[in-house]
Scaffold this motif. Structure first.
Motif, PDB file in Angstrom:
ATOM      1  N   THR A  75      -6.411  -4.580   4.574  1.00  0.00           N
ATOM      2  CA  THR A  75      -5.124  -4.007   5.196  1.00  0.00           C
ATOM      3  C   THR A  75      -5.478  -3.664   6.738  1.00  0.00           C
ATOM      4  O   THR A  75      -6.743  -3.958   7.170  1.00  0.00           O
ATOM      5  CB  THR A  75      -4.842  -2.943   4.600  1.00  0.00           C
ATOM      6  N   VAL A 115      -3.848  -9.749  10.200  1.00  0.00           N
ATOM      7  CA  VAL A 115      -3.397  -8.696   9.691  1.00  0.00           C
ATOM      8  C   VAL A 115      -2.470  -7.921  10.638  1.00  0.00           C
ATOM      9  O   VAL A 115      -3.050  -7.595  11.858  1.00  0.00           O
ATOM     10  CB  VAL A 115      -4.680  -7.684   9.234  1.00  0.00           C
ATOM     11  N   VAL A 144      -2.132   0.737  -4.714  1.00  0.00           N
ATOM     12  CA  VAL A 144      -1.644  -0.439  -4.621  1.00  0.00           C
ATOM     13  C   VAL A 144      -0.944  -1.328  -5.538  1.00  0.00           C
ATOM     14  O   VAL A 144      -1.123  -1.303  -6.786  1.00  0.00           O
ATOM     15  CB  VAL A 144      -2.939  -1.486  -4.036  1.00  0.00           C
ATOM     16  N   CYS A 180      -3.820   2.210   8.925  1.00  0.00           N
ATOM     17  CA  CYS A 180      -3.003   2.564   7.705  1.00  0.00           C
ATOM     18  C   CYS A 180      -3.558   3.522   6.942  1.00  0.00           C
ATOM     19  O   CYS A 180      -2.936   4.035   6.056  1.00  0.00           O
ATOM     20  CB  CYS A 180      -2.707   1.360   6.874  1.00  0.00           C
ATOM     21  N   GLY A 200      -0.528  -5.260   2.628  1.00  0.00           N
ATOM     22  CA  GLY A 200      -1.762  -5.792   2.775  1.00  0.00           C
ATOM     23  C   GLY A 200      -2.068  -7.150   1.853  1.00  0.00           C
ATOM     24  O   GLY A 200      -0.910  -7.638   1.608  1.00  0.00           O
ATOM     25  N   SER A 201      -3.208  -7.562   1.948  1.00  0.00           N
ATOM     26  CA  SER A 201      -3.432  -8.931   1.094  1.00  0.00           C
ATOM     27  C   SER A 201      -4.611  -9.045   0.100  1.00  0.00           C
ATOM     28  O   SER A 201      -5.687  -8.186   0.326  1.00  0.00           O
ATOM     29  CB  SER A 201      -3.633 -10.234   2.279  1.00  0.00           C
ATOM     30  N   LEU A 223       0.985  -1.207  -0.096  1.00  0.00           N
ATOM     31  CA  LEU A 223      -0.013   0.042  -0.080  1.00  0.00           C
ATOM     32  C   LEU A 223       0.884   1.331   0.009  1.00  0.00           C
ATOM     33  O   LEU A 223       1.677   1.263   0.911  1.00  0.00           O
ATOM     34  CB  LEU A 223      -1.074   0.079   1.162  1.00  0.00           C
ATOM     35  N   VAL A 281      -8.353  -5.347  -1.555  1.00  0.00           N
ATOM     36  CA  VAL A 281      -7.373  -5.622  -0.899  1.00  0.00           C
ATOM     37  C   VAL A 281      -7.399  -5.417   0.557  1.00  0.00           C
ATOM     38  O   VAL A 281      -8.183  -4.339   0.867  1.00  0.00           O
ATOM     39  CB  VAL A 281      -5.917  -4.666  -1.384  1.00  0.00           C
ATOM     40  N   GLY A 298      -0.649  -3.973   8.348  1.00  0.00           N
ATOM     41  CA  GLY A 298      -1.507  -4.380   7.087  1.00  0.00           C
ATOM     42  C   GLY A 298      -1.507  -5.385   6.507  1.00  0.00           C
ATOM     43  O   GLY A 298      -2.098  -6.037   5.978  1.00  0.00           O
ATOM     44  N   CYS A 319       2.344   0.423   4.198  1.00  0.00           N
ATOM     45  CA  CYS A 319       1.834  -0.551   4.741  1.00  0.00           C
ATOM     46  C   CYS A 319       1.578  -1.832   3.760  1.00  0.00           C
ATOM     47  O   CYS A 319       1.980  -1.650   2.478  1.00  0.00           O
ATOM     48  CB  CYS A 319       0.385  -0.263   5.360  1.00  0.00           C
TER      49      CYS A 319
END
Length: 273
Positions: A76, A240, A91, A80, A66-67, A50, A74, A224, A64
């Motif tokens: 996070t 997270v 992203v 963040c 994220g997934s 991020l 995404v 995140g 940050c």
């Protein structure tokens, strides 16, 4: 109580199947996420960076992790989110070296920010989770995958080994890496983490603690990002990155604390429409 720190830097999809051989010597895990090493390339394919354009000049910096939880979303940490103006964020997926273009990356603008309604800014209350809706879908290119998530309410036993990944500082007050870092980190069950010698009442059942051995932890810039655990035949994002100790990222009995994804699945799925 010890002060907490936000682990935040201030400045066709496929699924994982079998775990890789991630056995390494202790020497290779000295001093780096904190206590890690350069991640295996093309391993954590749902990991996101991020990035934030503080002055709206077109120059973005990583803040940050994220997934990627759907082609358009995404996940996070809520902390963040420095501004509710989506235009300040982007992203990057398929990222490995933040400062080198490798042809694997996909960059997306953020079109919508969704923060959990229970987030108050107080880390000890929890609900430190958010979703970012991307301006366009991410596509499978062999370097990006959707994250598998745990089952509703799923918890992990004490000592279960997961992995933390991110571009956070390598030590408190230290430098940030160019390359994604990874480190094995043991889960600390809630009854232990919530004891007075550990995080006490700051650790809620909606959180996961991992680390606290004085060797491995998240640090500023890892916020995140995912806590990845190999359960039920898949790498699943169980946590997270939320917070850690302000004095030193890798303090004994003060593990990194993660938002527990299995606690928030209903909310997550209700928002991804």
């Amino acid at each position: 109580m010890m002060h907490l720190v936000l682990l935040l830097s201030c400045i066709g999809l496929i699924y994982a199947s079998a775990p890789p051989d991630l056995t390494v010597s202790n020497e290779r895990y000295t001093g780096k996420v904190v206590g890690g090493q350069n991640a295996h390339p093309n391993m954590w394919r749902y990991q996101a960076s991020l990035q934030y354009d503080n002055w709206n000049t077109g120059h973005y910096a990583h803040i940050c992790g994220g997934s990627l939880v759907s082609p358009l979303y995404v996940m996070t940490a809520a902390h963040c989110i420095l501004s509710l103006e989506a235009k300040f964020y982007r992203v990057v997926l398929g990222e490995y070296n933040l400062y080198k273009y490798e042809g694997t990356e996909q960059t997306r603008a953020v079109s919508k920010i969704i923060i959990h309604p229970g987030w108050t800014g107080d880390l000890t209350i929890g609900n430190d989770i958010a979703l970012l809706r991307l301006a366009s879908e991410v596509y499978g290119n062999g370097y990006i995958t959707l994250a598998d998530l745990p089952y509703p309410g799923q918890t992990l036993p004490n000592g279960f080994t997961c992995y933390i990944t991110g571009w956070g500082l390598l030590a408190t007050g230290g430098s940030a890496p160019d390359i994604l870092q990874e480190a094995p980190i043991p889960v600390v069950e809630h009854s232990v983490c919530a004891s007075p010698e550990w995080w006490g009442s700051a650790a809620k059942k909606s959180m996961i603690c991992a680390g606290g051995d004085g060797n491995t932890s998240g640090c500023q810039g890892d916020s995140g990002g995912p806590l990845s655990c190999f359960t039920d035949g898949y790498w699943r994002v169980h946590g997270v990155v939320s917070y850690g100790p302000a004095v030193n990222c890798n303090m004994y009995t003060k593990p990194t604390v993660f938002t527990r994804v299995s606690f928030f699945l209903e909310w997550l799925y209700s928002q991804m429409v």
